[in-house]
Design a protein around this motif. Sequence first.
Motif, PDB file in Angstrom:
ATOM      1  N   THR A   1     -67.563  -8.241 -37.826  1.00  0.00           N
ATOM      2  CA  THR A   1     -67.615  -9.551 -38.477  1.00  0.00           C
ATOM      3  C   THR A   1     -67.635 -10.662 -37.432  1.00  0.00           C
ATOM      4  N   TRP A   2     -66.781 -10.548 -36.435  1.00  0.00           N
ATOM      5  CA  TRP A   2     -66.730 -11.534 -35.352  1.00  0.00           C
ATOM      6  C   TRP A   2     -68.060 -11.578 -34.609  1.00  0.00           C
ATOM      7  N   ALA A   3     -68.604 -10.395 -34.286  1.00  0.00           N
ATOM      8  CA  ALA A   3     -69.846 -10.342 -33.519  1.00  0.00           C
ATOM      9  C   ALA A   3     -71.026 -10.901 -34.311  1.00  0.00           C
ATOM     10  N   GLU A   4     -71.051 -10.656 -35.609  1.00  0.00           N
ATOM     11  CA  GLU A   4     -72.138 -11.200 -36.432  1.00  0.00           C
ATOM     12  C   GLU A   4     -72.185 -12.717 -36.342  1.00  0.00           C
ATOM     13  N   ALA A   5     -71.021 -13.339 -36.281  1.00  0.00           N
ATOM     14  CA  ALA A   5     -70.972 -14.802 -36.243  1.00  0.00           C
ATOM     15  C   ALA A   5     -71.117 -15.346 -34.833  1.00  0.00           C
ATOM     16  N   ILE A   6     -70.443 -14.742 -33.871  1.00  0.00           N
ATOM     17  CA  ILE A   6     -70.361 -15.286 -32.514  1.00  0.00           C
ATOM     18  C   ILE A   6     -71.488 -14.789 -31.619  1.00  0.00           C
ATOM     19  N   ASP A   7     -71.806 -13.514 -31.735  1.00  0.00           N
ATOM     20  CA  ASP A   7     -72.710 -12.888 -30.759  1.00  0.00           C
ATOM     21  C   ASP A   7     -73.583 -11.836 -31.435  1.00  0.00           C
ATOM     22  N   PRO A   8     -74.543 -12.268 -32.258  1.00  0.00           N
ATOM     23  CA  PRO A   8     -75.344 -11.291 -33.006  1.00  0.00           C
ATOM     24  C   PRO A   8     -76.158 -10.362 -32.129  1.00  0.00           C
ATOM     25  N   ASN A   9     -76.371 -10.714 -30.864  1.00  0.00           N
ATOM     26  CA  ASN A   9     -77.132  -9.842 -29.964  1.00  0.00           C
ATOM     27  C   ASN A   9     -76.241  -8.995 -29.069  1.00  0.00           C
ATOM     28  N   GLY A  10     -74.958  -8.943 -29.381  1.00  0.00           N
ATOM     29  CA  GLY A  10     -74.022  -8.159 -28.575  1.00  0.00           C
ATOM     30  C   GLY A  10     -74.151  -6.671 -28.836  1.00  0.00           C
ATOM     31  N   PRO A  11     -73.342  -5.859 -28.123  1.00  0.00           N
ATOM     32  CA  PRO A  11     -73.425  -4.404 -28.280  1.00  0.00           C
ATOM     33  C   PRO A  11     -72.976  -3.966 -29.670  1.00  0.00           C
ATOM     34  N   ASP A  12     -73.626  -2.950 -30.198  1.00  0.00           N
ATOM     35  CA  ASP A  12     -73.264  -2.412 -31.500  1.00  0.00           C
ATOM     36  C   ASP A  12     -72.078  -1.458 -31.378  1.00  0.00           C
ATOM     37  N   ASP A  13     -71.148  -1.587 -32.314  1.00  0.00           N
ATOM     38  CA  ASP A  13     -70.026  -0.662 -32.443  1.00  0.00           C
ATOM     39  C   ASP A  13     -69.362  -0.332 -31.105  1.00  0.00           C
ATOM     40  N   PRO A  14     -68.823  -1.321 -30.414  1.00  0.00           N
ATOM     41  CA  PRO A  14     -68.151  -1.042 -29.141  1.00  0.00           C
ATOM     42  C   PRO A  14     -66.840  -0.307 -29.376  1.00  0.00           C
ATOM     43  N   ASP A  15     -66.352   0.394 -28.342  1.00  0.00           N
ATOM     44  CA  ASP A  15     -65.059   1.066 -28.473  1.00  0.00           C
ATOM     45  C   ASP A  15     -63.921   0.221 -27.936  1.00  0.00           C
ATOM     46  N   THR A  16     -64.243  -0.971 -27.434  1.00  0.00           N
ATOM     47  CA  THR A  16     -63.221  -1.947 -27.054  1.00  0.00           C
ATOM     48  C   THR A  16     -63.531  -3.271 -27.729  1.00  0.00           C
ATOM     49  N   ALA A  17     -62.496  -4.083 -27.916  1.00  0.00           N
ATOM     50  CA  ALA A  17     -62.675  -5.375 -28.572  1.00  0.00           C
ATOM     51  C   ALA A  17     -63.076  -6.428 -27.546  1.00  0.00           C
ATOM     52  N   PRO A  18     -63.968  -7.359 -27.903  1.00  0.00           N
ATOM     53  CA  PRO A  18     -64.245  -8.485 -26.999  1.00  0.00           C
ATOM     54  C   PRO A  18     -62.932  -9.166 -26.628  1.00  0.00           C
ATOM     55  N   PRO A  19     -62.699  -9.432 -25.355  1.00  0.00           N
ATOM     56  CA  PRO A  19     -61.384  -9.961 -24.959  1.00  0.00           C
ATOM     57  C   PRO A  19     -61.036 -11.289 -25.598  1.00  0.00           C
ATOM     58  N   SER A  20     -62.047 -12.156 -25.845  1.00  0.00           N
ATOM     59  CA  SER A  20     -61.746 -13.465 -26.425  1.00  0.00           C
ATOM     60  C   SER A  20     -61.379 -13.384 -27.906  1.00  0.00           C
ATOM     61  N   MET A  21     -61.349 -12.174 -28.480  1.00  0.00           N
ATOM     62  CA  MET A  21     -60.848 -11.992 -29.843  1.00  0.00           C
ATOM     63  C   MET A  21     -59.329 -11.935 -29.888  1.00  0.00           C
ATOM     64  N   ILE A  22     -58.660 -12.009 -28.749  1.00  0.00           N
ATOM     65  CA  ILE A  22     -57.228 -11.722 -28.705  1.00  0.00           C
ATOM     66  C   ILE A  22     -56.437 -12.533 -29.717  1.00  0.00           C
TER      67      ILE A  22
END
Length: 419
Positions: free
Chosen positions: A35-56
């Motif tokens: 959900t975060w990636a769809e809004a913030i970074d739609p071109n980011g990696p799909d289904d990562p196994d770590t969370a983007p750090p700025s989601m903290i």
Amino acid sequence: MNEGAIRAAAAHIAAGGDSQPRAARDPVNLPMIRTWAEAIDPNGPDDPDTAPPSMIQVWTMPGLHGVRTGDDPLGQMSNLLDEAGFTSVVATNCDQTYQRYLKLGEQLSVRARLLDVAGPKRTALGEGWFVTTRSTWFSAEEPVATMDFRILKFRPPPASASATAPTLAPESPMLPLITPDTAFFWEGTAAGELRIQRCATCGALRHPPGPMCPACGAAADGGYAVAAGTGEVFSYVVHHHPPVPGKKLPMVVALVQLPEGVRILGELPGVRPDQVRIGMPVRVTFVPAGPMSLPAWRPAEGALPDRVIDVTPTFVIASALATRDFQDVHHDRDLAVQRGARDIFINILTTTGLVQRYVSAWAPDAVVRSVSIRLGVPCHAGETLTLSGQALDDETIAVTGRCSLGDHVTATVRIERAS
């Protein structure tokens, strides 16, 4: 409540130290990341196994119906300042440091303490108090991230003034006068082109534009050449004083030698005075300024490609929801205008995420260790936000985000490259 009482209450809260741990509503999970990636970074990696750090911060946001605990220092100070009439709020700074990235399934908790309360201060928004807290996130008993967060609690504008208050921003920047001789040049900047006047009779290029060719005396006929947009610093000045409307001082203004043989003056936004040198390679960029685009210069060495974000109402609201921020100024236009804005605007969690992902996309194999954010003017719905970056060294990236009113954000990102 008077100033003395506010300071005494702040000292008491600060003396209490860290709040009790507050658990995240959910473990680190893929649906929230998506959900975060769809809004913030739609071109980011799909289904990562770590969370983007700025989601903290997202993991422990109270949510729509959440209530802060009684010992939460930001909540305590906000309530005190609300009672004193400082009921409007805007975030101003966010400095996050990441010990490591979070894996799916980790359960977080956060503890917070009050660092500083400063005020009352007169600001462009009105009189208010700056409140700074420090949050530390834990996975089990291991600290994984910290954040120093500063907000401004200020008095809202009077009801009679709110209807006419155009913006939260400081003074608008000064704009050049468009004349028949220069119209082609400004039409070019609007189109993302650096146009140089060319004489139809002898072919000489000249800048600034004029009504007659200084080489042969022929009258101008509207002809021009499109420059490559590269050059090097021929000379520069650092402007410290007097104040310039819409600009943060000091600022660097450079005279740039183009390979086409002319020189053009322009600002070097986001570049510190100690980073400039004669002969430094630069490339043109176009900075929104009200209804115009002004040519400016960026260092060509270590420059990150620009990212342009169309800040639609949908983007503002979707990114606020994705970061679990339900502050009304990010989704309710009437309330945002009532509190001095001209529309809903991006929240600081979104800005932090945009900056972090901008750098991560440029250096995908690097680990982001910290993001330090300073907000300038708000970026409202209906604007365009342009992120640009400069690698200051192997570990430090300077990022600037500009919208039509000026610098929305200046940031420093520290990365660690894989050995």
